[in-house]
Design a protein around this motif. Structure first.
Motif, PDB file in Angstrom:
ATOM      1  N   GLN A  87       8.996  10.005  -6.230  1.00  0.00           N
ATOM      2  CA  GLN A  87       8.830  10.356  -7.631  1.00  0.00           C
ATOM      3  C   GLN A  87      10.024  11.174  -8.123  1.00  0.00           C
ATOM      4  N   ILE A  88      10.464  12.128  -7.316  1.00  0.00           N
ATOM      5  CA  ILE A  88      11.636  12.918  -7.690  1.00  0.00           C
ATOM      6  C   ILE A  88      12.876  12.039  -7.739  1.00  0.00           C
ATOM      7  N   SER A  89      12.958  11.051  -6.831  1.00  0.00           N
ATOM      8  CA  SER A  89      14.097  10.142  -6.832  1.00  0.00           C
ATOM      9  C   SER A  89      14.194   9.358  -8.127  1.00  0.00           C
ATOM     10  N   VAL A  90      13.045   9.019  -8.707  1.00  0.00           N
ATOM     11  CA  VAL A  90      13.043   8.316  -9.990  1.00  0.00           C
ATOM     12  C   VAL A  90      13.654   9.197 -11.075  1.00  0.00           C
ATOM     13  N   TYR A  91      13.283  10.461 -11.073  1.00  0.00           N
ATOM     14  CA  TYR A  91      13.808  11.377 -12.084  1.00  0.00           C
ATOM     15  C   TYR A  91      15.308  11.609 -11.889  1.00  0.00           C
TER      16      TYR A  91
ATOM     17  N   ALA B 136       0.779  -1.237   0.000  1.00  0.00           N
ATOM     18  CA  ALA B 136       0.000   0.000   0.000  1.00  0.00           C
ATOM     19  C   ALA B 136       0.803   1.276   0.000  1.00  0.00           C
ATOM     20  N   GLU B 137       2.108   1.219   0.244  1.00  0.00           N
ATOM     21  CA  GLU B 137       2.845   2.461   0.416  1.00  0.00           C
ATOM     22  C   GLU B 137       3.660   2.836  -0.810  1.00  0.00           C
ATOM     23  N   THR B 138       4.063   1.856  -1.622  1.00  0.00           N
ATOM     24  CA  THR B 138       4.865   2.167  -2.779  1.00  0.00           C
ATOM     25  C   THR B 138       3.978   2.778  -3.850  1.00  0.00           C
ATOM     26  N   PRO B 139       4.277   3.992  -4.330  1.00  0.00           N
ATOM     27  CA  PRO B 139       3.418   4.642  -5.314  1.00  0.00           C
ATOM     28  C   PRO B 139       3.535   3.981  -6.668  1.00  0.00           C
ATOM     29  N   PRO B 140       2.539   4.175  -7.537  1.00  0.00           N
ATOM     30  CA  PRO B 140       2.628   3.622  -8.882  1.00  0.00           C
ATOM     31  C   PRO B 140       3.839   4.187  -9.611  1.00  0.00           C
ATOM     32  N   THR B 141       4.285   3.461 -10.624  1.00  0.00           N
ATOM     33  CA  THR B 141       5.424   3.905 -11.397  1.00  0.00           C
ATOM     34  C   THR B 141       5.122   5.259 -12.024  1.00  0.00           C
ATOM     35  N   PRO B 142       5.941   6.285 -11.778  1.00  0.00           N
ATOM     36  CA  PRO B 142       5.681   7.585 -12.386  1.00  0.00           C
ATOM     37  C   PRO B 142       5.755   7.495 -13.907  1.00  0.00           C
ATOM     38  N   ARG B 143       4.823   8.152 -14.545  1.00  0.00           N
ATOM     39  CA  ARG B 143       4.822   8.154 -16.001  1.00  0.00           C
ATOM     40  C   ARG B 143       6.059   8.891 -16.505  1.00  0.00           C
ATOM     41  N   LYS B 144       6.723   8.332 -17.476  1.00  0.00           N
ATOM     42  CA  LYS B 144       7.929   8.947 -18.010  1.00  0.00           C
ATOM     43  C   LYS B 144       7.559  10.235 -18.716  1.00  0.00           C
ATOM     44  N   LEU B 145       8.112  11.338 -18.244  1.00  0.00           N
ATOM     45  CA  LEU B 145       7.824  12.639 -18.818  1.00  0.00           C
ATOM     46  C   LEU B 145       8.879  13.006 -19.844  1.00  0.00           C
ATOM     47  N   ASN B 146       8.659  14.122 -20.492  1.00  0.00           N
ATOM     48  CA  ASN B 146       9.685  14.662 -21.374  1.00  0.00           C
ATOM     49  C   ASN B 146      10.959  14.913 -20.572  1.00  0.00           C
ATOM     50  N   SER B 147      12.104  14.593 -21.131  1.00  0.00           N
ATOM     51  CA  SER B 147      13.370  14.705 -20.404  1.00  0.00           C
ATOM     52  C   SER B 147      13.595  16.115 -19.867  1.00  0.00           C
ATOM     53  N   TYR B 148      13.247  17.105 -20.659  1.00  0.00           N
ATOM     54  CA  TYR B 148      13.444  18.483 -20.217  1.00  0.00           C
ATOM     55  C   TYR B 148      12.532  18.815 -19.035  1.00  0.00           C
ATOM     56  N   LEU B 149      11.331  18.265 -19.033  1.00  0.00           N
ATOM     57  CA  LEU B 149      10.423  18.495 -17.920  1.00  0.00           C
ATOM     58  C   LEU B 149      10.929  17.809 -16.662  1.00  0.00           C
ATOM     59  N   GLU B 150      11.450  16.594 -16.787  1.00  0.00           N
ATOM     60  CA  GLU B 150      12.021  15.908 -15.630  1.00  0.00           C
ATOM     61  C   GLU B 150      13.216  16.670 -15.078  1.00  0.00           C
ATOM     62  N   ILE B 151      14.054  17.194 -15.971  1.00  0.00           N
ATOM     63  CA  ILE B 151      15.205  17.985 -15.522  1.00  0.00           C
ATOM     64  C   ILE B 151      14.730  19.259 -14.826  1.00  0.00           C
ATOM     65  N   LEU B 152      13.647  19.867 -15.326  1.00  0.00           N
ATOM     66  CA  LEU B 152      13.098  21.059 -14.682  1.00  0.00           C
ATOM     67  C   LEU B 152      12.602  20.738 -13.278  1.00  0.00           C
ATOM     68  N   ILE B 153      11.984  19.571 -13.108  1.00  0.00           N
ATOM     69  CA  ILE B 153      11.528  19.155 -11.774  1.00  0.00           C
ATOM     70  C   ILE B 153      12.724  18.961 -10.845  1.00  0.00           C
TER      71      ILE B 153
ATOM     72  N   ILE C 255      15.644  20.475 -11.073  1.00  0.00           N
ATOM     73  CA  ILE C 255      16.172  21.802 -10.756  1.00  0.00           C
ATOM     74  C   ILE C 255      15.308  22.489  -9.703  1.00  0.00           C
ATOM     75  N   THR C 256      13.987  22.348  -9.839  1.00  0.00           N
ATOM     76  CA  THR C 256      13.077  22.946  -8.850  1.00  0.00           C
ATOM     77  C   THR C 256      13.302  22.348  -7.467  1.00  0.00           C
ATOM     78  N   ALA C 257      13.491  21.018  -7.413  1.00  0.00           N
ATOM     79  CA  ALA C 257      13.728  20.365  -6.127  1.00  0.00           C
ATOM     80  C   ALA C 257      15.048  20.830  -5.517  1.00  0.00           C
ATOM     81  N   LEU C 258      16.089  20.974  -6.325  1.00  0.00           N
ATOM     82  CA  LEU C 258      17.384  21.440  -5.814  1.00  0.00           C
ATOM     83  C   LEU C 258      17.292  22.887  -5.343  1.00  0.00           C
ATOM     84  N   ALA C 259      16.580  23.714  -6.096  1.00  0.00           N
ATOM     85  CA  ALA C 259      16.417  25.115  -5.683  1.00  0.00           C
ATOM     86  C   ALA C 259      15.641  25.211  -4.379  1.00  0.00           C
TER      87      ALA C 259
ATOM     88  N   ILE D  60      23.296  14.913 -14.400  1.00  0.00           N
ATOM     89  CA  ILE D  60      22.698  16.249 -14.312  1.00  0.00           C
ATOM     90  C   ILE D  60      22.345  16.580 -12.864  1.00  0.00           C
ATOM     91  N   THR D  61      21.851  15.589 -12.134  1.00  0.00           N
ATOM     92  CA  THR D  61      21.529  15.815 -10.720  1.00  0.00           C
ATOM     93  C   THR D  61      22.782  16.150  -9.931  1.00  0.00           C
TER      94      THR D  61
END
Length: 613
Positions: free
Chosen positions: A252-256, A189-206, A208-212, A263-264
Motif C-alpha cells: 500500500q505504501i509502495s502505491v503511494y 489471494a495475496e495481492t491486496p485490493p487497490t488502495p483507495r486514492k487518498l488526499n494527496s497531502y495525506l498520502e505524502i504524510l504516510i 513521510i511517516t514511513a521514511l521517518a 517527493i519520495t
C-alpha cells in the motif's frame, strides 16, 4: 485466456479450505494468537532476570529495557494483526492483505526474539535458574501466540507483490474496475485490493511517516550497544517486515510512493541527511559514510549487471582506478606527481580515469558473453591489483608506491569548508565522517538520478533487450557491442566518483583494498552480492542490499572465525526462499516463479506486459 475473477462471498466453495499446521478450531486459534500477543506486551514490563549483569538491565518492573523493547513491539504487532484477523472495522482497514498470514510472521517475530533472549540470559548467566517469573511468562505467552497463529488456515502464497518502481497504472491495470479482483493460481489471494486514492497531502504524510520510521529503525540498528541486542534486532525487524508485507501495508505504501516519486526521492535523501544529527560522535557516522560508498558503487554495478546483463567480477577495480587517480592529484606527499587540484577537478579526474579504463577493458572483451566475459573481468580485477602492487619503482615504474600505496591524502576543502574538522550546525556538532557522509550523500543522489534517467531512456531499453535476449536484440537492429560498451563505461565512471571520496575518507589507497573477495567490503564479491540480494535492475534494491551487506558483517564481528559462515548461510537461505532479491521488479519475479503457475495458466496482463510477452 482470462486468469482472474471477481470475488463473491456468497459463492459456494468448491475446494476444501486449507487447514493450519496445528489442528485447533479457527476461533480458538485467533483467540490464542491475540491473547498471547497481549500477554507478551504485559510481560515486557516485568523483570526477566534478577541481576543487571546481563546487558540491558532486565531487572526493572514497569519499564522495559534492552531486548524487552523489541519483544514489546513485536507483541504489539501480533496483537494488532490478531484483532485485524477478526475483521474489526477500522483495524482491518489498515491491513488490506492477508491478516492471518501476517499474524504468523508477527507471532514468530515475538517468539524468536523472546526465546533468543531467554537462551542468551541462560548462556550468559549460567542456566535457566537466573530467570525471573517475567521471563517464564514471556516464554509461555509467545509460545501460545505462535501456536494459535500456526493453527490458522492459510494457503501457501505464490504471488507477485507490487513493484515499487512501476507506475500506479502498471500496478493495477490487471484488476477490475472496482478494485476487487482476485487472481488464480500463483497469483491468488495475496495481492491486496487497490488502495483507495487518498488526499494527496495525506498520502505524502504516510510516505513521510514511513521514511521517518525507516530512519528510526536504521539508527536503532546501527547504534545497538551489545551483540545480543543486534541479533534480537535482526530477528524482530526481519520477521516484522515480513508480517507487514503479508498484511499488505508495504504494498500500500509502495502505491503511494509510486504516485509521488519525486517527493519520495527527496524525502528519502532528507531522511538520510538527518542521520548524522542523531549521532553524538563519529562512531556510527563512520559506518554510514562507508555504507554510502558501498551503495553508490553497487548502484553503478547494477547498470552493468542489472540492466545490461553483463556479469562483471572485477568491478571493484574501477573503484580503485578512481581512488588512485584522485589521490595522485590531491596533493599527497607520496604521489609521484606534484599536483594539488581542487576537489571538483580531482573528482573529474577520478571519474574520467575510470571511464577510460572501462572503455579500454570493455572494447576488446565485450564481444564475449556469459561465463567467458565473467572470467575476463575477473582477470582484469586481479591484473589491476597486481599492477598497482608492483608499480613501486623496483618491480615496475614508480607510480603507485607499491604495497604502501598513496598515503597522507589531505582532507577535502570545498569553498573554504574543511571536511577534516568539526563544524557546528544548528547547535549540532558535525564531525569529520559526518561531513563526508553529506558529501557522499550528494554523490549518491547524482548516481541515482543518472541510473533513473538512463534506465528510462532509449539506451536503457536497449540494455534490457540485450539482457533478455542478445540474439533477438541484434536481430531487431540494436548495436549490441556499442550498447554494452556504454553500460560498461558509465558503470565504471560512477564507481570512479565514489573512489575519489573513498580515497580522502581513508587517507590511504592500497592495492589490498581492491581484491575480488576479502572480509572487508567493498570488493567485487560483496558488490555483486549487494546487487543480487537487493534486486537487480531496481534503484532501491542495491542501496538496501549494500547497507545490509556492510552493516551486518560489521556488527557480527564478535563471531570471529564463524562470521563469514553465518553470513554465507544467511545469503544461501535468502537465495533459496527469495531468489529474485529483497526489492525485485515484476519481470524478475516472474522469471523465478514461472514454475508455480498451474498447467495452462498465464500470468496477469500487467506481468505479461512487463516481460514483453
Amino acid at each position: 485466456m482470462n486468469t482472474h475473477t471477481t470475488t463473491n462471498d456468497n459463492a459456494p466453495h468448491k475446494e476444501k479450505p486449507p487447514t493450519g499446521l496445528i489442528p485447533i478450531p479457527t476461533t480458538t486459534a485467533r483467540a490464542l494468537a491475540t491473547g498471547g500477543g497481549a500477554l507478551t506486551i504485559i510481560s515486557a514490563f516485568l523483570a526477566w532476570t534478577w541481576t543487571a549483569a546481563f546487558p540491558g538491565d532486565l531487572t526493572v518492573y514497569g519499564y522495559p529495557g534492552g531486548l524487552q523493547w523489541l519483544v514489546l513491539i513485536t507483541g504489539a504487532l501480533t496483537t494488532l494483526l490478531g484483532l485485524a484477523s477478526y475483521d474489526i472495522k477500522g483495524i482491518r482497514a489498515i491491513t488490506p492483505g492477508n491478516a492471518d498470514a501476517a499474524l504468523k510472521y508477527a507471532a514468530l517475530a515475538a517468539f524468536g526474539t523472546a526465546w533468543y533472549t531467554i537462551l542468551a540470559i541462560s548462556t550468559h548467566l549460567g542456566g535457566l535458574a537466573n530467570l525471573e517469573p517475567g521471563g517464564w511468562i514471556t516464554a509461555i505467552a509467545t509460545l501460545t501466540a505462535l501456536t494459535g497463529a500456526l493453527a490458522l488456515p492459510y494457503p501457501r502464497p505464490r504471488t507477485y507483490p507490487v513493484d515499487p518502481e512501476d507506475t500506479s497504472w502498471e500496478q493495477f491495470k490487471h484488476r477490475t474496475r472496482n478494485g476487487m479482483t482476485v487472481l488464480k493460481g500463483a497469483f491468488a489471494a495475496e495481492t491486496p485490493p487497490t488502495p483507495r486514492k487518498l488526499n494527496s497531502y495525506l498520502e505524502i504524510l504516510i510516505i513521510i511517516t514511513a521514511l521517518a520510521t525507516g530512519l528510526l529503525v536504521f539508527t536503532y540498528g546501527i547504534g545497538t550497544e551489545y551483540d545480543e541486542l543486534f541479533i534480537g534486532f535482526l530477528i524482530s525487524v526481519g520477521l516484522g517486515f515480513a508480517a507487514l508485507a503479508k498484511a499488505g501495508i508495504v504494498a500500500q505504501i509502495s502505491v503511494y510512493t509510486a504516485r509521488h516519486r519525486n517527493i519520495t526521492l527527496i524525502g528519502a535523501f532528507l531522511a538520510a541527511a538527518a542521520f548524522p544529527f542523531t549521532q553524538s560522535d563519529d562512531q556510527y557516522a563512520t559506518i554510514g559514510v562507508y555504507i554510502l560508498i558501498f551503495a553508490t558503487v553497487a548502484l553503478g554495478l547494477n547498470i552493468v549487471v542489472g540492466l545490461a546483463g553483463l556479469l562483471d567480477l572485477g568491478y571493484v577495480a574501477f573503484l580503485g582506478v578512481g581512488a588512485y587517480a584522485a589521490s595522485m592529484v590531491s596533493g599527497s606527499p607520496s604521489s609521484p606527481f606534484d599536483i594539488h587540484l581542487p576537489f571538483w577537478a580531482a573528482i573529474l579526474v577520478g571519474a574520467a580515469a575510470s571511464l577510460i579504463f572501462g572503455v579500454l577493458i570493455g572494447a576488446p572483451t565485450l564481444r564475449l558473453r556469459g561465463d567467458y566475459l565473467a572470467i575476463v573481468t575477473l582477470g582484469f580485477g586481479e591484473i589491476f591489483r597486481l599492477v598497482a602492487m608492483n608499480s613501486d619503482g623496483a618491480s615496475g615504474p614508480d607510480i603507485t608506491n607499491g604495497s604502501n600505496g598513496i598515503s597522507s591524502i589531505p582532507n577535502l576543502k570545498i569553498l573554504g569548508f574543511d571536511f577534516g574538522i568539526e563544524h557546528s550546525i544548528a547547535g549540532f556538532t558535525i564531525g569529520r565522517f559526518a561531513n563526508y557522509f553529506f558529501l557522499m550523500l550528494l554523490i549518491t543522489l547524482v548516481v541515482v538520478l543518472v541510473f533513473r534517467r538512463s534506465g528510462d531512456s532509449r539506451i536503457g531499453r536497449a540494455w534490457v533487450a540485450i539482457r533478455e535476449d542478445e540474439t533477438a536484440a541484434l536481430a531487431m537492429g540494436i548495436n549490441g557491442f556499442r550498447v554494452k560498451l556504454i553500460a560498461f563505461a558509465l558503470g565504471a565512471a560512477l564507481a570512479g566518483l565514489a573512489g575519489t571520496v573513498q580515497a580522502h575518507v581513508t587517507y590511504t589507497v592500497t592495492p589490498e583494498q581492491y581484491q575480488f573477495a576479502n572480509t572487508v567490503p567493498p570488493n567485487s564479491a560483496f558488490l555483486l552480492a549487494a546487487v543480487v540480494l537487493g534486486g537487480m535492475g531496481t534503484i532501491s534494491g542495491p542501496l538496501v542490499g549494500a547497507a545490509l551487506l556492510y552493516l551486518i558483517p560489521n556488527k557480527l564481528a564478535f563471531l570471529g572465525d564463524y562470521q563469514l559462515f553465518a553470513f554465507g548461510l544467511a545469503l544461501a537461505l535468502l537465495m533459496r526462499f527469495r531468489p529474485e532479491g529483497l526489492i525485485p521488479n515484476r519481470r524478475r519475479q516472474l522469471e523465478f516463479h514461472e514454475a508455480e503457475l498451474a498447467p495452462g495458466e498465464t500470468p496477469p496482463p500487467a506481468v505479461l506486459s512487463k516481460t514483453g510477452a
